[in-house]
Write a protein that holds these residues in place. Structure first.
Motif, mmCIF file in Angstrom:
data_model
loop_
_atom_site.group_PDB
_atom_site.id
_atom_site.type_symbol
_atom_site.label_atom_id
_atom_site.label_comp_id
_atom_site.label_asym_id
_atom_site.label_seq_id
_atom_site.Cartn_x
_atom_site.Cartn_y
_atom_site.Cartn_z
ATOM 1 N N ASP A 39 0.691 -0.859 0.231
ATOM 2 C CA ASP A 39 -0.559 -0.195 0.094
ATOM 3 C C ASP A 39 1.134 1.170 0.058
ATOM 4 O O ASP A 39 1.896 1.411 0.199
ATOM 5 C CB ASP A 39 -1.112 0.141 1.552
ATOM 6 N N ILE A 40 0.190 2.178 -0.228
ATOM 7 C CA ILE A 40 1.100 3.663 -0.009
ATOM 8 C C ILE A 40 -0.508 4.706 0.263
ATOM 9 O O ILE A 40 -1.045 4.906 -0.269
ATOM 10 C CB ILE A 40 1.513 3.529 -1.652
ATOM 11 N N ASP A 41 0.417 5.336 0.541
ATOM 12 C CA ASP A 41 -0.147 7.028 1.082
ATOM 13 C C ASP A 41 -0.262 8.105 0.705
ATOM 14 O O ASP A 41 0.486 9.356 0.160
ATOM 15 C CB ASP A 41 -0.026 7.740 2.224
ATOM 16 N N ALA A 42 -1.041 7.813 -0.704
ATOM 17 C CA ALA A 42 -1.195 8.482 -2.543
ATOM 18 C C ALA A 42 -2.696 7.761 -3.004
ATOM 19 O O ALA A 42 -3.018 7.019 -2.945
ATOM 20 C CB ALA A 42 0.239 8.021 -3.096
ATOM 21 N N PHE A 43 -3.314 8.849 -3.599
ATOM 22 C CA PHE A 43 -4.051 8.790 -4.368
ATOM 23 C C PHE A 43 -3.506 8.385 -5.568
ATOM 24 O O PHE A 43 -3.019 8.007 -5.998
ATOM 25 C CB PHE A 43 -4.659 9.908 -4.971
ATOM 26 N N PRO A 44 -5.146 7.477 -6.136
ATOM 27 C CA PRO A 44 -4.344 7.115 -7.201
ATOM 28 C C PRO A 44 -4.008 7.782 -8.559
ATOM 29 O O PRO A 44 -4.747 8.803 -8.612
ATOM 30 C CB PRO A 44 -6.161 6.441 -8.044
ATOM 31 N N ASP A 45 -3.384 7.412 -9.075
ATOM 32 C CA ASP A 45 -3.141 8.318 -10.755
ATOM 33 C C ASP A 45 -2.113 9.305 -10.385
ATOM 34 O O ASP A 45 -1.586 10.521 -10.788
ATOM 35 C CB ASP A 45 -4.294 8.867 -11.354
ATOM 36 N N THR A 46 -1.431 8.610 -9.246
ATOM 37 C CA THR A 46 -0.315 9.861 -8.645
ATOM 38 C C THR A 46 1.168 9.519 -9.429
ATOM 39 O O THR A 46 1.529 8.703 -9.170
ATOM 40 C CB THR A 46 -0.194 9.739 -6.948
ATOM 41 N N PRO A 47 2.127 10.808 -9.327
ATOM 42 C CA PRO A 47 2.748 11.017 -10.213
ATOM 43 C C PRO A 47 3.722 10.334 -9.243
ATOM 44 O O PRO A 47 4.781 10.673 -8.290
ATOM 45 C CB PRO A 47 2.783 12.227 -10.977
ATOM 46 N N VAL A 48 4.506 9.122 -9.648
ATOM 47 C CA VAL A 48 5.718 8.575 -9.400
ATOM 48 C C VAL A 48 7.070 9.362 -9.303
ATOM 49 O O VAL A 48 7.555 9.563 -11.023
ATOM 50 C CB VAL A 48 5.891 7.532 -9.463
ATOM 51 N N LEU A 49 8.236 9.693 -9.113
ATOM 52 C CA LEU A 49 9.416 10.178 -9.244
ATOM 53 C C LEU A 49 10.352 9.330 -9.675
ATOM 54 O O LEU A 49 11.492 9.538 -10.548
ATOM 55 C CB LEU A 49 9.753 11.561 -8.788
ATOM 56 N N ASP A 50 10.938 8.033 -8.569
ATOM 57 C CA ASP A 50 11.917 7.451 -8.263
ATOM 58 C C ASP A 50 11.727 6.870 -7.241
ATOM 59 O O ASP A 50 10.535 7.290 -6.699
ATOM 60 C CB ASP A 50 12.876 8.454 -8.109
ATOM 61 N N ILE A 51 12.324 5.551 -7.780
ATOM 62 C CA ILE A 51 11.973 4.125 -6.819
ATOM 63 C C ILE A 51 13.808 3.989 -6.602
ATOM 64 O O ILE A 51 14.548 4.009 -7.132
ATOM 65 C CB ILE A 51 11.302 2.817 -7.541
#
Length: 168
Positions: A154-166
């Protein structure tokens, strides 16, 4: 100390269809620019205050469907996933895009969890989504990796939130 400035995101696109929203977001974030305000050492008075320009674009998007949370990377980044499936967890850096307005970027102190009973704190001492640069960071357990998709717990982010890096 250098200061980062990021162009604010234009008005919401919630009224658009999902495909058009994603397309618009892709265009918006493709043009997202970090400005690093720093004078180059020893370049003379004429260059003082010169601002280099840096671009940053999302590498993927958070998706939440049918009780699953995934990070769907753009296909061109699929080779960068080699070895991620062997990791227990990853750090995901993403953009608080729904809090990216000049007004919200100027908020420097908040009551944690928006509760006025909590003492006032600087945003750098909280997990508040309002920040000068709305960059978020979450540690997520890796459940699986397939093609260009990472399934996470899980992640504390809304759907369609942009990911910048991993990062591992």
């Amino acid at each position: 100390m250098p200061t980062l400035f990021v162009s604010p995101k234009p008005t919401s696109c919630a009224h658009l269809s999902a495909g058009r929203r994603r397309s618009r977001r892709m265009r918006l974030f493709s043009g997202l620019v970090f400005l690093l305000a720093a004078a180059a050492a020893g370049t003379g008075a004429s260059d003082e205050g010169a601002t280099p320009v840096y671009e940053i674009s999302p590498i993927g998007w958070i998706k939440k469907t049918e009780g699953r949370t995934i990070i769907e990377l753009e296909r061109r980044y699929q080779p960068a996933l080699l070895g991620v499936g062997e990791l227990e967890a990853i750090w995901v850096l993403y953009w608080f895009d729904r809090n990216d307005t000049p007004d919200k970027r100027s908020i420097l102190q908040v009551h944690p969890r928006a509760n006025p009973d909590n003492p006032l704190r600087g945003v750098f001492a909280t997990r508040a989504p309002v920040r000068p640069n709305p960059i978020a960071l979450s540690r997520c357990r890796v459940l699986s990796v397939r093609d260009n998709v990472i399934e996470i717990d899980d992640i504390d982010a809304f759907p369609d939130t942009p990911v910048l890096d991993i990062k591992p």
